[in-house]
Structures are given as C-alpha cells and as structure tokens.
Scaffold this active site. Structure first.
Site, PDB file in Angstrom:
ATOM      1  N   TYR A 177       0.827  -1.211   0.000  1.00 42.02           N
ATOM      2  CA  TYR A 177       0.000   0.000   0.000  1.00 42.02           C
ATOM      3  C   TYR A 177       0.863   1.263   0.000  1.00 42.02           C
ATOM      4  O   TYR A 177       0.612   2.203  -0.770  1.00 42.02           O
ATOM      5  CB  TYR A 177      -0.906  -0.038   1.231  1.00 42.02           C
ATOM      6  CG  TYR A 177      -1.893   1.094   1.355  1.00 42.02           C
ATOM      7  CD1 TYR A 177      -3.103   1.073   0.667  1.00 42.02           C
ATOM      8  CD2 TYR A 177      -1.641   2.169   2.201  1.00 42.02           C
ATOM      9  CE1 TYR A 177      -4.024   2.093   0.804  1.00 42.02           C
ATOM     10  CE2 TYR A 177      -2.564   3.195   2.351  1.00 42.02           C
ATOM     11  CZ  TYR A 177      -3.747   3.156   1.654  1.00 42.02           C
ATOM     12  OH  TYR A 177      -4.657   4.173   1.797  1.00 42.02           O
ATOM     13  N   LYS A 224       0.900   4.038  -2.983  1.00 38.59           N
ATOM     14  CA  LYS A 224       0.499   5.419  -2.716  1.00 38.59           C
ATOM     15  C   LYS A 224       1.634   6.403  -2.980  1.00 38.59           C
ATOM     16  O   LYS A 224       1.399   7.538  -3.411  1.00 38.59           O
ATOM     17  CB  LYS A 224      -0.008   5.539  -1.282  1.00 38.59           C
ATOM     18  CG  LYS A 224      -1.354   4.847  -1.040  1.00 38.59           C
ATOM     19  CD  LYS A 224      -2.449   5.387  -1.946  1.00 38.59           C
ATOM     20  CE  LYS A 224      -3.831   4.968  -1.491  1.00 38.59           C
ATOM     21  NZ  LYS A 224      -4.895   5.460  -2.410  1.00 38.59           N
TER      22      LYS A 224
END
Length: 244
Positions: free
Chosen positions: A152, A156
């Site tokens: 993640y 991001k």
C-alpha cells in the site's frame, strides 16, 4: 462551484469515495460512480438524488477497457467529463515476511495501475477540449510508510510520482493533475483497528482528532474547481498536521 460539470469518481460507492461524490453533487456537478460493488453503488446513486444527479458503471480500474466504458457512461449521461477522481483502492496488509506476491500485486495493480488507467483515459478525452481536472487519492502512507503495508505504501508513493509526471505532460493542454494525501480518517476500515493502534496514531496528530471523509472531499472539490486554477502537480495533505 461546479455547476454544469460532469465528474467521475472511482471507488465512489462508499467511504471517502462516496463523500467525494456527495461533495461534488452538492456543488452542482453530476457524478458517475465507478465501482465493483453494484448493490452498494446503486444505493449510493439513490442517496445522491437519483439518476438526475448520479449514475453507476461497473468498473474494475485494473481493466483499461472498463475505465473507458466508465467514461462513456459519464459522457452519455452528463456530457464531456470535466473532473476525474482516482479513488478506488483496497488493502491486503501483512508484514514484509508474510506478505504474498499476490497480495503485493493486487494492491499495486488497483491503486497504482488503476490510477494510471484513469489518468490516461481521462486525459485523452480532456485534451480535445484543453480543459479538465484530475485528482488522485494518495495517502500519508505514501509519504512515511506504514508497518505491514509495503504494498500500500509503495502504491500510494507511486501515485505521487505519477501525479507529478502527468501534470508536467498535460499542463500545456490545460489539464491539471493534483493529489490528496489523507491521514487518519474515520472510515469503516479505521473503525476496526485495535484500540492501541488508534491511540498511537492519535498521539501523532497535532490537531488531536481523527479527520472525516467530508474533510477530504472538501479538498477534492477545491482541486476540481476553478479556485485551484493555477495549481497542478500539487500534493495536499489532509492529516491534521500529522508527519508535517
């Protein structure tokens, strides 16, 4: 601020995505939600005021053809797309030692490739009119990293780089590309966190409170509107001062 404009929000059926859709409609835009959860998305359309204000298109952002169909739906319903918000995402948390390659790929594909698909498809249509605003939803995890979120956090962070590169490529065509990095926001996902994790995060926030999805949505509206007309390649943190 957005009267007469057409918008698309991926992952817009619930959580931050729905808050964004709601804020766009409140400012006069008409919104098409792209999501995989059809039942929840159709309820979201009703909550937004029905077909006169919102529509739904089944969309897996990893599939470029489905993103194109999402844009087709928006154009057919409400005219050329002025605003495109890349919000769709998922989490598959695990420590580096325990995370599977499949879980790494799943998160990177949805967040990073999905955002690339959205930027690419929306920009191709916005170029013709030399106008448009694309807003990508990153995360503070992309700035500082989170334990158990190498997938993640990497995705991001990648969204930030993608945003800046696309902004440089598209500025001369009148298309603006910006990003938002939410921090600790009250959502169904954060509500399930263990209490000690919540308290640790709270201790890092100078404003000493959790943010709301509506507060993230308000920043997206700003970036989508003419109030930010001289901004592109910007990354705005909505995190209460956390990790400033």
């Amino acid at each position: 601020m957005l009267s007469g404009r057409s918008a698309v929000v991926t992952g817009g059926a619930q959580g931050i995505g729905l808050a964004i859709a709601r804020a766009l409609v409140a400012q006069g835009a008409r919104v098409v939600i792209g999501d995989l959860n059809e039942a929840v998305a159709r309820q979201a359309v009703e909550d937004l005021g029905g077909d006169s204000f919102a529509r739904f298109s089944l969309c897996d952002v990893r599939d470029g053809a489905m993103v194109e169909r999402l844009l087709d739906t928006a154009e057919e319903a409400f005219g050329p797309v002025d605003i495109f918000v890349n919000n769709a995402g998922l989490t598959r948390d695990a420590t580096l030692r325990k995370m599977s390659e499949e879980d790494f790929d799943a998160v990177v594909d949805v967040h990073l490739k999905g955002t690339w698909n959205g930027v690419r498809a929306a920009a191709a249509r916005m170029r013709e009119r030399k106008a448009g605003s694309i807003v990508n939803i990153s995360s503070m995890a992309g700035k500082v990293g989170n334990i158990g979120q190498t997938n993640y956090s990497a995705a991001k962070a990648g969204i930030v780089g993608l945003t800046k590169a696309a902004a440089k490529e598209l500025a001369y065509r009148g298309i603006r590309v910006n990003a938002v990095q939410p921090g600790f926001i009250a959502t169904p996902m954060t509500e399930t966190m263990p209490e000690h994790v919540k308290q640790q995060k709270m201790a890092e926030i100078p404003m000493n409170r959790v943010g709301t999805a509506a507060e993230v949505a308000n920043v997206v509206v700003f970036l989508a509107s003419d109030m930010s007309s001289y901004m592109t390649g910007a990354v705005l943190e909505v995190a209460g001062g956390r990790f400033m």
